[in-house]
Design a protein around this motif. Structure first.
Motif: not given
Length: 186
Positions: A166-180
């Motif tokens: 199992s993994v869990e999302p962490g830091t969310i970064t808004v990019l110019s063409n999407g979201i990382n």
């Protein structure tokens, strides 16, 4: 030559399928990257949004349009808005509603959700002047109370498992063409 048992063959095939699936979503290694079009499509599936507020107003938001603001690490969403209250208005009022918002991961729903949305625009065509202040206040309440935590993208359970763990999302970064979205591994 190594003899492949059925179990090894299935494990190899499953691993390859997982790698191909993750690559299709932009996920290999320690992050997922969702394009703006993937996010737009996910958002569109969640609308129209209908809500009754204080047993007085029927609010509908439809046709969401997502834009990205990487400089502020926020997203912007504009909607067609309809506000109906037969007590005060002869007919439903229509206009545009826009907000910007941060993002966070909500473990309970496995979703990237709106965090601290702020109203940028709430314009309604034909609004009687005596109701403009109340409607603007309603827009703020709508953003803060009704859209706080609203899901932008929901992960499938298989997206949160990598190599059986199992993994869990962490830091969310808004990019110019999407979201990382960075992945926190156990």
């Amino acid at each position: 030559m190594i003899k492949m048992t059925r179990r090894r063959w299935l494990a190899a095939g499953t691993g390859a399928a997982l790698a191909v699936g993750m690559a299709a979503c932009g996920a290999l290694g320690n992050d997922y990257t969702f394009s703006q079009s993937q996010l737009q499509a996910a958002l569109e599936r969640k609308f129209p949004f209908n809500k009754r507020y204080m047993e007085l107003f029927d609010i509908q938001l439809a046709n969401p349009q997502l834009t990205l603001d990487p400089g502020r690490n926020r997203v912007n969403v504009q909607f067609d808005a309809t506000v109906d209250n037969r007590l005060f208005f002869r007919q439903a009022l229509t206009g545009r509603f826009a907000l910007d918002s941060g993002l966070r991961y909500d473990q309970a729903t496995r979703a990237i959700v709106l965090q601290d949305p702020q109203v940028q625009q709430f314009d309604v065509t034909g609004l009687p002047p005596q109701f403009a202040r109340q409607l603007n206040a309603l827009g703020g309440i709508l953003a803060e109370q009704l859209l706080q935590g609203y899901p932008l993208y929901t992960f499938r359970p298989d997206q949160l498992r990598v190599a059986g763990a199992s993994v869990e999302p962490g830091t969310i970064t808004v990019l110019s063409n999407g979201i990382n979205v960075k992945i926190n591994r156990p």
